[in-house]
Design a protein around this motif. Structure first.
Motif, PDB file in Angstrom:
ATOM      1  N   TYR A   1       0.785  -1.228   0.000  1.00  0.00           N
ATOM      2  CA  TYR A   1       0.000   0.000   0.000  1.00  0.00           C
ATOM      3  C   TYR A   1       0.822   1.286   0.000  1.00  0.00           C
ATOM      4  O   TYR A   1       0.260   2.368  -0.069  1.00  0.00           O
ATOM      5  CB  TYR A   1      -0.976   0.002   1.181  1.00  0.00           C
TER       6      TYR A   1
ATOM      7  N   MET B   1      -2.956   4.493   3.651  1.00  0.00           N
ATOM      8  CA  MET B   1      -2.495   3.106   3.755  1.00  0.00           C
ATOM      9  C   MET B   1      -3.332   2.325   4.765  1.00  0.00           C
ATOM     10  O   MET B   1      -3.729   1.180   4.506  1.00  0.00           O
ATOM     11  CB  MET B   1      -1.021   3.079   4.140  1.00  0.00           C
TER      12      MET B   1
ATOM     13  N   PHE C   1      -6.780   1.515   3.382  1.00  0.00           N
ATOM     14  CA  PHE C   1      -6.733   0.426   2.411  1.00  0.00           C
ATOM     15  C   PHE C   1      -6.508  -0.925   3.080  1.00  0.00           C
ATOM     16  O   PHE C   1      -7.043  -1.944   2.617  1.00  0.00           O
ATOM     17  CB  PHE C   1      -5.665   0.684   1.343  1.00  0.00           C
TER      18      PHE C   1
ATOM     19  N   TYR D   1      -9.843  -2.363   1.579  1.00  0.00           N
ATOM     20  CA  TYR D   1      -9.651  -2.631   0.154  1.00  0.00           C
ATOM     21  C   TYR D   1     -10.380  -3.909  -0.254  1.00  0.00           C
ATOM     22  O   TYR D   1     -10.442  -4.864   0.501  1.00  0.00           O
ATOM     23  CB  TYR D   1      -8.161  -2.749  -0.191  1.00  0.00           C
TER      24      TYR D   1
ATOM     25  N   GLN E   1      -5.306   2.133  -6.983  1.00  0.00           N
ATOM     26  CA  GLN E   1      -4.926   0.894  -6.315  1.00  0.00           C
ATOM     27  C   GLN E   1      -5.412  -0.322  -7.094  1.00  0.00           C
ATOM     28  O   GLN E   1      -4.706  -1.320  -7.187  1.00  0.00           O
ATOM     29  CB  GLN E   1      -5.447   0.856  -4.872  1.00  0.00           C
TER      30      GLN E   1
END
Length: 179
Positions: free
Chosen positions: A29, A78, A81, A85, A142
């Motif tokens: 990340y 970060m 995520f 994510y 991403q």
């Protein structure tokens, strides 16, 4: 507490939380965190140029770069995520809540009261829409990054082609070339 201490702590303190992340997560990340920091800095510069906001004070020697763009924003992206994510709606809800905190509390009340940052040509709601759009771009980045890092298992349109040459018989393979 002085503004410089606040700004420098927003730059440096978030990086201490990286020690609590798995090494694999940091590697996975960090690109999206860096992308978020760079695009936030670009959005900040465009906002200053268009007169949306004014930086009254930044962390010395950073002239027009806000420390939360390259510190807090990078690391917080970060962490978001890591927990959200591959669950898009959870990611957007989390970002919506965090962006409300940034746009309606930090940018509208806290920073102006400390004379650090002011929204002048834009409302907090308009800033909120910009940050939500930014979150969508970051998520798309991403997804693209994951597609690059994961090897594709697709076959080509040529299929499994074999060489066009005929294999040599065993007698021809063992003969020396000068015969």
């Amino acid at each position: 507490m002085s503004n410089q201490v606040i700004l420098w702590s927003m730059l440096l303190t978030p990086f201490l939380t990286l020690f609590f992340m798995k090494k694999e997560d940091v590697k996975r990340y960090m690109p999206v965190g860096l992308f978020s920091a760079v695009t936030s800095a670009i959005i900040g510069d465009v906002g200053v140029t268009l007169g949306f906001w004014v930086h009254r004070e930044t962390a010395y020697p950073l002239h027009s770069l806000m420390p939360f763009d390259i510190g807090l924003n990078l690391v917080l992206t970060m962490w978001v995520f890591i927990f959200t994510y591959r669950r898009f709606w959870m990611y957007m809800i989390t970002n919506a809540i965090l962006d409300i905190g940034f746009d309606f509390f930090l940018f509208q009340y806290y920073f102006p009261s400390r004379d650090i940052f002011n929204l002048v040509g834009i409302s907090p709601f308009q800033s909120y829409l910009i940050t939500l759009g930014h979150a969508l771009v970051i998520y798309g980045y991403q997804m693209w990054q994951e597609g690059i890092l994961v090897r594709s298992e697709r076959t080509t349109f040529l299929g499994n082609l074999q060489p066009a040459t005929k294999p040599l018989s065993r007698d021809q393979e063992n003969k020396p070339d000068d015969e």
